[in-house]
Write an enzyme that holds these catalytic residues in place. Sequence first.
Site, PDB file in Angstrom:
ATOM      1  N   ASN A  99     -20.174  16.122 -42.348  1.00 50.83           N
ATOM      2  CA  ASN A  99     -18.782  16.223 -41.898  1.00 50.83           C
ATOM      3  C   ASN A  99     -18.546  17.341 -40.896  1.00 50.83           C
ATOM      4  O   ASN A  99     -17.406  17.685 -40.608  1.00 50.83           O
ATOM      5  CB  ASN A  99     -17.854  16.398 -43.108  1.00 50.83           C
ATOM      6  CG  ASN A  99     -18.083  15.312 -44.142  1.00 50.83           C
ATOM      7  OD1 ASN A  99     -18.681  15.573 -45.170  1.00 50.83           O
ATOM      8  ND2 ASN A  99     -17.659  14.090 -43.850  1.00 50.83           N
ATOM      9  N   ILE A 114     -15.097  20.018 -37.393  1.00 52.73           N
ATOM     10  CA  ILE A 114     -15.017  19.743 -38.832  1.00 52.73           C
ATOM     11  C   ILE A 114     -14.153  18.509 -39.074  1.00 52.73           C
ATOM     12  O   ILE A 114     -13.037  18.424 -38.559  1.00 52.73           O
ATOM     13  CB  ILE A 114     -14.397  20.947 -39.583  1.00 52.73           C
ATOM     14  CG1 ILE A 114     -15.160  22.238 -39.282  1.00 52.73           C
ATOM     15  CG2 ILE A 114     -14.342  20.680 -41.084  1.00 52.73           C
ATOM     16  CD1 ILE A 114     -14.442  23.509 -39.704  1.00 52.73           C
ATOM     17  N   CYS A 115     -14.668  17.567 -39.859  1.00 55.34           N
ATOM     18  CA  CYS A 115     -13.898  16.386 -40.243  1.00 55.34           C
ATOM     19  C   CYS A 115     -13.341  16.642 -41.645  1.00 55.34           C
ATOM     20  O   CYS A 115     -14.055  16.547 -42.635  1.00 55.34           O
ATOM     21  CB  CYS A 115     -14.793  15.148 -40.237  1.00 55.34           C
ATOM     22  SG  CYS A 115     -13.921  13.641 -40.688  1.00 55.34           S
ATOM     23  N   LEU A 116     -12.062  17.037 -41.704  1.00 56.99           N
ATOM     24  CA  LEU A 116     -11.428  17.364 -42.976  1.00 56.99           C
ATOM     25  C   LEU A 116      -9.948  17.029 -42.864  1.00 56.99           C
ATOM     26  O   LEU A 116      -9.263  17.503 -41.949  1.00 56.99           O
ATOM     27  CB  LEU A 116     -11.628  18.863 -43.275  1.00 56.99           C
ATOM     28  CG  LEU A 116     -11.100  19.392 -44.607  1.00 56.99           C
ATOM     29  CD1 LEU A 116     -11.791  18.719 -45.790  1.00 56.99           C
ATOM     30  CD2 LEU A 116     -11.300  20.902 -44.700  1.00 56.99           C
TER      31      LEU A 116
END
Length: 195
Positions: free
Chosen positions: A80, A88-90
């Site tokens: 991620n 950042i994939c959040l």
Amino acid sequence: MVDFARVQKELQECNRDFEVSGIKVIPKSDANLAHLLGTIPGPLGTPYEGGSFKIDITLPDGYPFEPPKMHFATKVWHPNISSQSGAICLDILKDQWSPALTLKTALLSVQALLSAPEPDDPQDAVVAQQYLRDYPTFMGTARYWTEAFAMTSSLGVEEKVQKLVEMGFPEALVKSTLVSVNGDENMALEKLCSG
């Protein structure tokens, strides 16, 4: 306009229990509270354990009503997190952000993401495929990257200077670069190589 009074309060909150949480946030420069540098420790029981990860934080004008923009300044191998850009994939850094959240809760969420990757919603497809298809290699690579990029070498300053000088960099430049990155040999090498 960024609520700088709130940012000041959040910085104090983050740094108050640094000894316990290991999470710290400092301004990148005294003149600009909208550009910060966060530090999170790698979670125990993960390949990131023992690492200290730097996160570049930029507060948009709409903060706290808009999420902070964060990316890893430390290279990290994770489904991620982009291995190239540190993106950042959040969800809470995008559409699930709430003004009730703080920089500390955002950093705690990023730290939790290190413990619980979501390979089905990746930022880095190559890492996600490795995670899903060859988990032992993923673990080894993530551990290697942690040791190479997120651990401050235990070498003394003179040994670090000597090592970098042997790579062909001038001694005075090596010393000033090491000082500018708080003795972090890997960051110094990156800075020296990027000119």
